[in-house]
Design a protein around this motif. Sequence first.
Motif, mmCIF file in Angstrom:
data_model
loop_
_atom_site.group_PDB
_atom_site.id
_atom_site.type_symbol
_atom_site.label_atom_id
_atom_site.label_comp_id
_atom_site.label_asym_id
_atom_site.label_seq_id
_atom_site.Cartn_x
_atom_site.Cartn_y
_atom_site.Cartn_z
ATOM 1 N N ARG A 191 32.841 50.033 38.300
ATOM 2 C CA ARG A 191 31.676 48.999 38.577
ATOM 3 C C ARG A 191 32.167 47.462 38.149
ATOM 4 N NH1 ARG A 191 30.047 47.358 33.901
ATOM 5 N NH2 ARG A 191 29.871 48.924 31.932
ATOM 6 N N PRO A 192 31.277 46.640 38.828
ATOM 7 C CA PRO A 192 31.632 45.227 38.354
ATOM 8 C C PRO A 192 31.452 44.975 36.725
ATOM 9 C CG PRO A 192 30.091 45.297 40.386
ATOM 10 C CD PRO A 192 30.205 46.753 39.837
ATOM 11 N N LEU A 228 41.864 37.009 28.759
ATOM 12 C CA LEU A 228 40.747 37.479 29.290
ATOM 13 C C LEU A 228 39.475 36.795 29.647
ATOM 14 C CD1 LEU A 228 39.071 40.415 29.918
ATOM 15 C CD2 LEU A 228 38.609 40.563 27.588
ATOM 16 N N GLY A 229 39.126 36.127 28.671
ATOM 17 C CA GLY A 229 37.917 35.600 28.552
ATOM 18 C C GLY A 229 37.545 34.482 29.890
ATOM 19 N N ALA A 230 38.592 33.604 30.154
ATOM 20 C CA ALA A 230 38.421 32.683 31.267
ATOM 21 C C ALA A 230 38.170 33.198 32.398
ATOM 22 C CB ALA A 230 39.598 31.835 31.444
ATOM 23 N N TYR A 231 38.764 34.685 32.737
ATOM 24 C CA TYR A 231 38.371 35.337 33.968
ATOM 25 C C TYR A 231 36.953 35.685 33.953
ATOM 26 C CZ TYR A 231 43.482 35.322 34.334
ATOM 27 O OH TYR A 231 45.025 34.834 34.437
ATOM 28 N N LEU A 232 36.508 36.150 32.827
ATOM 29 C CA LEU A 232 35.047 36.622 32.709
ATOM 30 C C LEU A 232 34.054 35.278 33.021
ATOM 31 C CD1 LEU A 232 35.137 39.089 29.876
ATOM 32 C CD2 LEU A 232 35.280 39.367 32.405
ATOM 33 N N ALA A 233 34.470 34.431 32.673
ATOM 34 C CA ALA A 233 33.685 33.099 32.564
ATOM 35 C C ALA A 233 33.705 32.571 34.256
ATOM 36 C CB ALA A 233 33.991 32.137 31.598
ATOM 37 N N LEU A 234 35.151 32.414 34.519
ATOM 38 C CA LEU A 234 35.314 31.464 35.813
ATOM 39 C C LEU A 234 34.967 32.318 37.085
ATOM 40 C CD1 LEU A 234 37.783 29.021 34.078
ATOM 41 C CD2 LEU A 234 35.544 28.824 33.977
ATOM 42 N N GLU A 235 35.487 33.438 37.045
ATOM 43 C CA GLU A 235 35.674 34.474 38.278
ATOM 44 C C GLU A 235 35.003 35.822 37.985
ATOM 45 O OE1 GLU A 235 36.507 33.676 41.122
ATOM 46 O OE2 GLU A 235 37.684 31.898 40.896
ATOM 47 N N PRO A 236 33.680 35.894 37.720
ATOM 48 C CA PRO A 236 33.001 37.145 37.036
ATOM 49 C C PRO A 236 33.102 37.793 38.032
ATOM 50 C CG PRO A 236 31.337 35.478 37.229
ATOM 51 C CD PRO A 236 32.756 34.622 37.371
ATOM 52 N N SER A 237 33.030 37.465 39.338
ATOM 53 C CA SER A 237 32.768 38.305 40.708
ATOM 54 C C SER A 237 34.157 39.190 40.976
ATOM 55 C CB SER A 237 32.286 37.620 41.875
ATOM 56 O OG SER A 237 33.418 36.779 42.314
ATOM 57 N N LEU A 238 35.235 38.997 40.564
ATOM 58 C CA LEU A 238 36.594 39.434 40.567
ATOM 59 C C LEU A 238 36.956 40.283 39.371
ATOM 60 C CD1 LEU A 238 38.633 36.914 42.647
ATOM 61 C CD2 LEU A 238 37.456 39.095 43.483
ATOM 62 N N ALA A 239 36.052 40.586 38.315
ATOM 63 C CA ALA A 239 36.169 41.593 37.099
ATOM 64 C C ALA A 239 35.499 42.784 37.198
ATOM 65 C CB ALA A 239 35.951 40.823 35.912
ATOM 66 N N PHE A 240 36.281 43.743 37.241
ATOM 67 C CA PHE A 240 35.794 45.166 37.362
ATOM 68 C C PHE A 240 36.143 46.083 36.173
ATOM 69 C CE2 PHE A 240 36.450 43.409 41.652
ATOM 70 C CZ PHE A 240 35.139 43.653 42.254
ATOM 71 N N VAL A 241 35.477 47.239 35.753
ATOM 72 C CA VAL A 241 35.852 47.983 34.857
ATOM 73 C C VAL A 241 35.776 49.274 35.341
ATOM 74 C CG1 VAL A 241 34.989 46.419 33.106
ATOM 75 C CG2 VAL A 241 33.340 48.238 33.883
ATOM 76 N N VAL A 242 36.385 50.303 34.643
ATOM 77 C CA VAL A 242 36.249 51.638 34.682
ATOM 78 C C VAL A 242 35.647 52.075 33.335
ATOM 79 C CG1 VAL A 242 38.687 52.080 33.705
ATOM 80 C CG2 VAL A 242 37.416 53.745 35.056
ATOM 81 N N THR A 243 34.621 52.910 33.439
ATOM 82 C CA THR A 243 33.794 53.380 32.483
ATOM 83 C C THR A 243 33.864 54.816 31.996
ATOM 84 O OG1 THR A 243 31.833 53.699 33.714
ATOM 85 C CG2 THR A 243 32.319 51.504 32.779
ATOM 86 N N LEU A 265 36.343 51.431 29.797
ATOM 87 C CA LEU A 265 37.528 52.182 29.109
ATOM 88 C C LEU A 265 38.802 51.270 29.604
ATOM 89 C CD1 LEU A 265 36.972 55.817 29.522
ATOM 90 C CD2 LEU A 265 36.729 54.497 27.451
ATOM 91 N N GLY A 266 38.648 50.430 30.599
ATOM 92 C CA GLY A 266 39.484 49.425 30.962
ATOM 93 C C GLY A 266 39.101 48.281 31.992
ATOM 94 N N TYR A 267 40.037 47.508 32.462
ATOM 95 C CA TYR A 267 39.370 46.346 33.441
ATOM 96 C C TYR A 267 40.616 46.167 34.531
ATOM 97 C CZ TYR A 267 41.482 43.537 29.836
ATOM 98 O OH TYR A 267 42.495 42.841 29.122
ATOM 99 N N GLY A 288 44.414 58.297 38.473
ATOM 100 C CA GLY A 288 44.113 57.427 39.567
ATOM 101 C C GLY A 288 43.399 56.344 39.095
ATOM 102 N N ASN A 289 42.824 56.118 38.019
ATOM 103 C CA ASN A 289 41.985 55.047 37.508
ATOM 104 C C ASN A 289 42.430 53.687 37.766
ATOM 105 O OD1 ASN A 289 39.691 56.679 36.659
ATOM 106 N ND2 ASN A 289 41.011 57.312 34.926
ATOM 107 N N GLY A 290 43.846 53.539 37.524
ATOM 108 C CA GLY A 290 44.429 52.099 37.659
ATOM 109 C C GLY A 290 44.490 51.928 38.919
ATOM 110 N N ARG A 291 44.953 52.668 39.928
ATOM 111 C CA ARG A 291 44.951 52.613 41.262
ATOM 112 C C ARG A 291 43.618 52.318 41.802
ATOM 113 N NH1 ARG A 291 47.886 53.784 45.933
ATOM 114 N NH2 ARG A 291 49.394 54.901 44.826
ATOM 115 N N ARG A 292 42.653 53.162 41.463
ATOM 116 C CA ARG A 292 41.203 52.772 41.892
ATOM 117 C C ARG A 292 40.709 51.170 41.370
ATOM 118 N NH1 ARG A 292 37.972 56.828 38.914
ATOM 119 N NH2 ARG A 292 36.088 55.862 39.942
ATOM 120 N N LEU A 293 40.954 50.947 40.298
ATOM 121 C CA LEU A 293 40.615 49.617 39.826
ATOM 122 C C LEU A 293 41.337 48.484 40.608
ATOM 123 C CD1 LEU A 293 40.640 49.446 36.087
ATOM 124 C CD2 LEU A 293 38.658 48.755 37.459
ATOM 125 N N LEU A 294 42.593 48.435 40.843
ATOM 126 C CA LEU A 294 43.220 47.757 41.780
ATOM 127 C C LEU A 294 42.947 47.522 43.024
ATOM 128 C CD1 LEU A 294 46.828 48.242 40.107
ATOM 129 C CD2 LEU A 294 45.510 46.235 40.026
#
Length: 200
Positions: free
Chosen positions: A4-5, A46-61, A68-70, A144-150
């Motif tokens: 998810r985002p 990490l932090g700048a990506y969340l602050a400046l490009e949040p729409s391109l940050a995804f996590v696996v939960t 559990l990853g991003y 396959g979680n890494g592949r799915r995130l990418l």
Amino acid sequence: MTIRPARASDPSEVDALYDICLRTGADGQDASGRFEDPRLLGEVYLGAYLALEPSLAFVVTSEDDRPLGYVLGVPDTTSFEERLESEWWPALRERYPLDGVSPDSPDAGLVRQIHAPHRTEAPWLADYPAHLHVDLLPEAQGGGNGRRLLEELFDALRDHGIPGVHLGVSDTNTSAIGFYRHLGFEPLPAGSTVLGLTLD
């Protein structure tokens, strides 16, 4: 596990992602205890990506929605580095002065990056303008979680009309290099530690 985002405006989620950054900060292994300031690694990577490009940050939960990853990305590396200089590094330079840490400590290396950050200047940037970072805790690796995130990020970058993406990887992290090569990444002229993927 669910992709998810990232909730970049949720302080508790940001803290969880900073923790993942630290726990994967030694070539994918746990770097906890290595740094005097446990947030410093996340402030740099990490932090700048969340602050400046949040729409391109995804996590696996996990099933209970625990990250559990991003994967983090930016569509244009040059523009992002310019924004870092104006919007991210100044506050960190005040918080982390060069003389504020022992010069031989792991923290000092990160503080030097804050004060003299690397700028990406290469002819291949025209073809691979985007870049990414991806980190997964051991419990999310495999399956396959890494592949799915990418793939989630790649689809978002394609929606932006981005032709290609690059990433840096330690030349000692052979498992990561093998994973990226399996996905189609190829070494760029910058050397074996920079890989690129065409997004067509």
